[in-house]
Design a protein around this motif. Structure first.
Motif, PDB file in Angstrom:
ATOM      1  N   GLU A 258       0.808  -1.225   0.000  1.00  0.00           N
ATOM      2  CA  GLU A 258       0.000   0.000   0.000  1.00  0.00           C
ATOM      3  C   GLU A 258       0.840   1.273   0.000  1.00  0.00           C
ATOM      4  OE1 GLU A 258      -3.000   0.472  -0.533  1.00  0.00           O
ATOM      5  OE2 GLU A 258      -3.990  -1.453  -0.201  1.00  0.00           O
ATOM      6  N   SER A 268      -4.140   5.461   4.393  1.00  0.00           N
ATOM      7  CA  SER A 268      -5.026   5.549   3.232  1.00  0.00           C
ATOM      8  C   SER A 268      -4.901   4.288   2.386  1.00  0.00           C
ATOM      9  CB  SER A 268      -4.679   6.775   2.390  1.00  0.00           C
ATOM     10  OG  SER A 268      -4.864   7.968   3.131  1.00  0.00           O
ATOM     11  N   TYR A 270      -4.852   3.211  -1.467  1.00  0.00           N
ATOM     12  CA  TYR A 270      -4.680   3.795  -2.797  1.00  0.00           C
ATOM     13  C   TYR A 270      -5.351   2.932  -3.862  1.00  0.00           C
ATOM     14  CZ  TYR A 270      -1.432   7.267  -1.036  1.00  0.00           C
ATOM     15  OH  TYR A 270      -0.880   8.331  -0.362  1.00  0.00           O
ATOM     16  N   GLY A 273      -1.420   4.735  -7.904  1.00  0.00           N
ATOM     17  CA  GLY A 273      -0.471   5.769  -7.489  1.00  0.00           C
ATOM     18  C   GLY A 273       0.949   5.396  -7.831  1.00  0.00           C
ATOM     19  N   THR A 282       3.944   8.524  -1.144  1.00  0.00           N
ATOM     20  CA  THR A 282       3.123   7.900  -2.177  1.00  0.00           C
ATOM     21  C   THR A 282       2.102   8.911  -2.668  1.00  0.00           C
ATOM     22  OG1 THR A 282       3.356   5.733  -1.124  1.00  0.00           O
ATOM     23  CG2 THR A 282       1.582   5.988  -2.719  1.00  0.00           C
ATOM     24  N   ALA A 286      -6.520   8.071  -3.529  1.00  0.00           N
ATOM     25  CA  ALA A 286      -6.618   7.227  -2.340  1.00  0.00           C
ATOM     26  C   ALA A 286      -7.929   7.468  -1.598  1.00  0.00           C
ATOM     27  CB  ALA A 286      -5.441   7.492  -1.402  1.00  0.00           C
TER      28      ALA A 286
END
Length: 460
Positions: A258, A268, A270, A273, A282, A286
């Motif tokens: 992630e 979060s 995503y 990304g 990142t 998200a």
């Protein structure tokens, strides 16, 4: 490149190529059981014709799969001698079980499956089909168990020190049912069912587009669509359960999947990304707190990030793990959408009315294959730098006397041989598909085995 990188590339190449075929065998085996079961129950020759055709495809896939899998066992000894010694007692039991309980079962009944139509009764032949399918399923069991032990080792103790250290089993069933084995096996099986069912969907969509062999194409398409629908929906649940296991037992892998670095706040999730490992950032689209909710059912709960681990204990290619994982998720959702939509059209009686949909299914055969590959990459690259999680580093598992140029030379040879095999596979597969199914109930298609058994037919 050094020996470690080249050896990892070589093994990744060989196992990725091999992994095209076992999922197809497992998934196609399930389809064959359903097809022949329908023939046995109804006596409809359409299902016999369908089953015989797909058995020919199955035989091709099985043969290439066996040929491409043998070489990996030699790589354990040549490139990964320290690793082989370390896990030999663990892997030896699992791979021996695979040979005894799986491969022997599968190969033992394969002859009846391929050549027994005119030599055994329908029920015996159907039994052999079921046994071949179960053999392929059991084969996956022991391979996944062995690999899962690397991810979440249990039921062992370490004997010896340093270069002489090795893991020995103290509890066989604890080793088999290690914390990740059931989730990973279910995920693997479902991925295989999708690979096999989408091959059947693709070929029959091609026949429908060409208006050829419609008497078997449409019912076979419906059988495969049923398998694909159930498998894709179950895969969503299986994937969530697997992610929960990764969060509990391999938090560094989940953080890489992630692109999550900060352990102090909500995490979060995503949708897509890009991970900048150097900046530890990142960027992308998200859902705020989405990962926190999936892991803890709380949008504000903190999730362990990569910064909680020493730099040398983090996956080296974080962005690659992130991208592979999200490609897998995207493909999984696409397969759900495609199969649900097609099933809705089937319910409405309009399944074969849309030419564009058949064209999509003809090419969608690639999606489960890509999904299986990137899922495997996620699992293996996310485990780094450990070859046995928390116990043995990948860099320590190498053979000490193998040189980089030797690995490079063998990698080039493997690439040439496997490329030739792949071209041959595609040629033979295309030839069988273009030839299509044979009507075995007409005199002009009496098989050669019947001619050998009947002196009158030998002179026709």
């Amino acid at each position: 490149m050094d020996v470690e990188i080249l050896s990892r590339i070589q093994f990744a190449f060989t196992i990725s190529f091999h992994y095209i075929y076992p999922p197809l065998s497992i998934g196609l085996g399930l389809a064959l059981v359903i097809m022949e079961g329908r023939y046995l129950r109804t006596g409809n020759p359409v299902y016999e014709k369908m089953t015989r055709f797909w058995i020919r495809i199955f035989a091709l896939i099985f043969g290439i799969g066996v040929a491409t899998g043998i070489i990996m066992e030699f790589e354990f000894g040549t490139n990964w001698a320290v690793y082989s010694k370390y896990v030999g007692d663990i892997f030896g039991s699992a791979l021996a079980a695979e040979g005894i309980f799986a491969f022997a079962l599968e190969s033992g009944f394969l002859g009846i499956l391929l050549f027994g139509w005119n030599r055994v009764g329908p029920k015996v032949h159907f039994f052999s089909t079921v046994m071949v399918f179960l053999g392929s399923m059991f084969s996956a069991v022991w391979i996944v168990v062995a690999n899962s032990w690397q991810q979440t080792p249990t039921g062992y103790h370490i004997v010896g020190d340093g270069m002489n250290a090795r893991a020995e089993i103290t509890d066989f069933w604890a080793m088999v049912f290690n914390p990740s084995s059931v989730d990973r096996l279910t995920h693997t099986w479902l991925g295989a069912f999708l690979a096999g069912s989408f091959l059947v969907l693709s070929v029959n969509a091609y026949y429908i587009l060409k208006k050829k062999h419609l008497e078997i194409a449409k019912p076979a398409f419906k059988i495969a669509l049923s398998i694909a629908l159930v498998s894709s929906l179950c895969q969503l649940l299986s994937g969530h359960s697997s992610a929960d296991g990764v969060a509990k037992y391999q938090p560094a892998k989940l953080a890489a999947m992630e692109g999550h670095f900060d352990s102090s706040g909500a995490a979060s999730m995503y949708l897509f990304g890009w991970v900048d490992k150097k900046e530890q950032k990142t960027t992308g689209l998200a859902i705020p707190g989405g990962l926190s909710f999936l892991v803890h059912q709380d949008f504000k709960a903190p999730v362990t990030g990569l910064n909680a681990f020493k730099p040398e204990d983090r996956p080296g290619q974080v962005n690659a793990v992130f991208q592979f994982y999200h490609i897998m998720i995207a493909i999984g959702m696409a397969l759900i959408a495609l199969t649900v939509y097609a099933s809705w059209l089937w319910w409405k009686g309009k399944l074969f009315d849309k030419r564009w949909l058949m064209l999509v299914f003809a090419w969608a055969v690639l999606l489960p294959q890509i999904g299986n590959q990137v899922g495997w990459f996620t699992a293996e690259m996310g485990r780094q730098p450990w070859i046995v999680y928390g116990l043995l580093r990948t860099s320590d598992g190498l053979s000490k006397n193998v040189k980089a140029e030797q690995v490079m030379f063998s990698l080039i040879l493997f690439t040439l041989v496997y490329s030739t095999l792949f071209v041959l596979f595609l040629y033979l597969l295309n030839k069988k598909i273009k030839h299509g199914p044979v009507d075995y109930n007409t005199p002009e298609h009496i098989d050669e085995s019947s001619k050998r058994d009947n002196p009158i037919l030998q002179h026709d």
